[in-house]
Enzyme design. Sequence first.
Site, short mmCIF file in Angstrom:
data_model
loop_
_atom_site.label_atom_id
_atom_site.label_comp_id
_atom_site.label_asym_id
_atom_site.label_seq_id
_atom_site.Cartn_x
_atom_site.Cartn_y
_atom_site.Cartn_z
N GLU A 1 0.79 -1.24 0.00
CA GLU A 1 0.00 0.00 0.00
C GLU A 1 0.82 1.28 0.00
O GLU A 1 0.72 2.08 0.93
CB GLU A 1 -0.92 0.03 1.23
CG GLU A 1 -2.03 -0.96 1.16
CD GLU A 1 -3.11 -0.69 2.20
OE1 GLU A 1 -3.09 0.38 2.82
OE2 GLU A 1 -3.99 -1.54 2.35
N GLU B 1 -5.49 -8.73 1.63
CA GLU B 1 -6.04 -8.33 2.92
C GLU B 1 -7.53 -8.07 2.76
O GLU B 1 -7.96 -7.46 1.78
CB GLU B 1 -5.40 -7.03 3.45
CG GLU B 1 -3.97 -7.18 3.89
CD GLU B 1 -3.39 -5.90 4.46
OE1 GLU B 1 -4.12 -5.09 5.04
OE2 GLU B 1 -2.16 -5.72 4.31
#
Length: 476
Positions: A175, A373
């Site tokens: 990320e 995730e």
Amino acid sequence: MTLRKDFLWGGSIAAHQCEGAWQEGGKGPAIMDFVTKGSNKEPRKITESIDPKLDYPSHLGIDFYHHYKEDIQLFKEMGFNALRISIDWSRIFPNGDEQTPNQNGLDYYEKVIDELLTNGIEPIVTLYHFELPIYLVQKYGSWKNRQVIDFYLHYCETVMRAYEGKVKYWITFNEMNHLDPQSEQSDIFTYLIAGLKYSEMKNPAEDLARIGYNMTLAGVKAARLGRTINPKNKIGCVFGLNPIYSYDCQPDNVLKGFLDNDRDYYQVDAMCNGKFPKYKLKQYESLNIDLENQPNDVEDFAKGSIDFIGLNYYMSSISEPNTPVEAETALFGGIQNPHIEQSKWGWGIDPTGIRYVMNYLYRKYELPIIITENGLGAVDQIENGAIHDDYRIDYLKKHIKAVKQAVEEDYVECFGYLTWGPIDLVSATTGEMSKRYGFIYVDLDNEGKGSLERSKKDSFDWYQKVIKSNGEELQE
Ligand code: BG6
């Protein structure tokens, strides 16, 4: 179409949120070691040095460093065939710029990887999950400086060679795609990604553009390097992509919704399309941003495209319309979507959103996707020694169903599903323990007190059945 037989089922954890042992095994201090516990109401504090009066959750984590064998046994019992871990750069190179690695750190991860392999669990290794040696921030100014790309590549090469043949799936970054140079950022987000506070940046637009560019370049160089080390390696990158929906169908709002949503994609474009996108370069030019890019970078982008996309998905949100409207505000600002519920931490629960992003990614890039995730952060109550987390089961069930629909009805290529935090660990944004994601409960509270004992929640048995049936049995 059904899920492939070798579909990867498991979970994801990150070193700084679970390992603890922050001063053991020759580890150097890393950025998150300087961040205190916060809460829903009070942001985490980022301190210059360690203040003995404050709590730093990364120092203990859930003590995975000493409990990894026991935890891996529990993952095995659930039927995991994959676990995503991260390597903390500061365990391998305590300062980040050394030539010789810390053997102790290399040995520790080798033991974890071997333990996984012995138990039939594929290790998926993230090379950078908010874990940057603090020295690289203090001495070099973090990712603003192109020298850090070389240190990162030296670190990547060291671990890729050390675990060659044992680790096949490598993830360059977790990320890093939230730093848009044109939007206001919160300190914790810029700090998580690059160890720098937004409020202290002298020229935030240029700094964020350079950080974003240099990390993306480092990622494609690492992908190329990884395939040179072993052509069987699969190198991906993990992006956090929460769809941003248009406020309504008024055309200008739809355009704004598109642009707001697209803002998170320029690095995905760069890592998947073999070139840094022209629209971004032109935008930087018009803002007088000097990226300090070099002619050779073009070749690095051309040869360093990633092999797969990792998708972190939690929630969706709504784009603010051009003309301000009176609407209910979501817990943490922004407009609340009246069609969906929010978690206690204000995250909009939207299973259709994961199917939407999977389709968007696959149609744009045609690369295999793994959900790296997904999960619900919630407060768990212990009742007579048991935790009846039906809310978690409900969230995951709906999201897995949407993932299956993306594969079975929309023909998206997806090769795995990993939940976030299969064992309770420290929250990245708030530093709390009480924001729990796990199937496995860890006896530890926000004050760092507890026996660290592990126990199974109801969702443990549920996920075991899901995995055993390769996603066919989603009911409780
Ligand atoms: C993801 C991060 O964005 O969100 C994880 O990759 C993080 O590190 C997860 O833990 C959930 O966020 P939080 O703040 O609830 O821990």
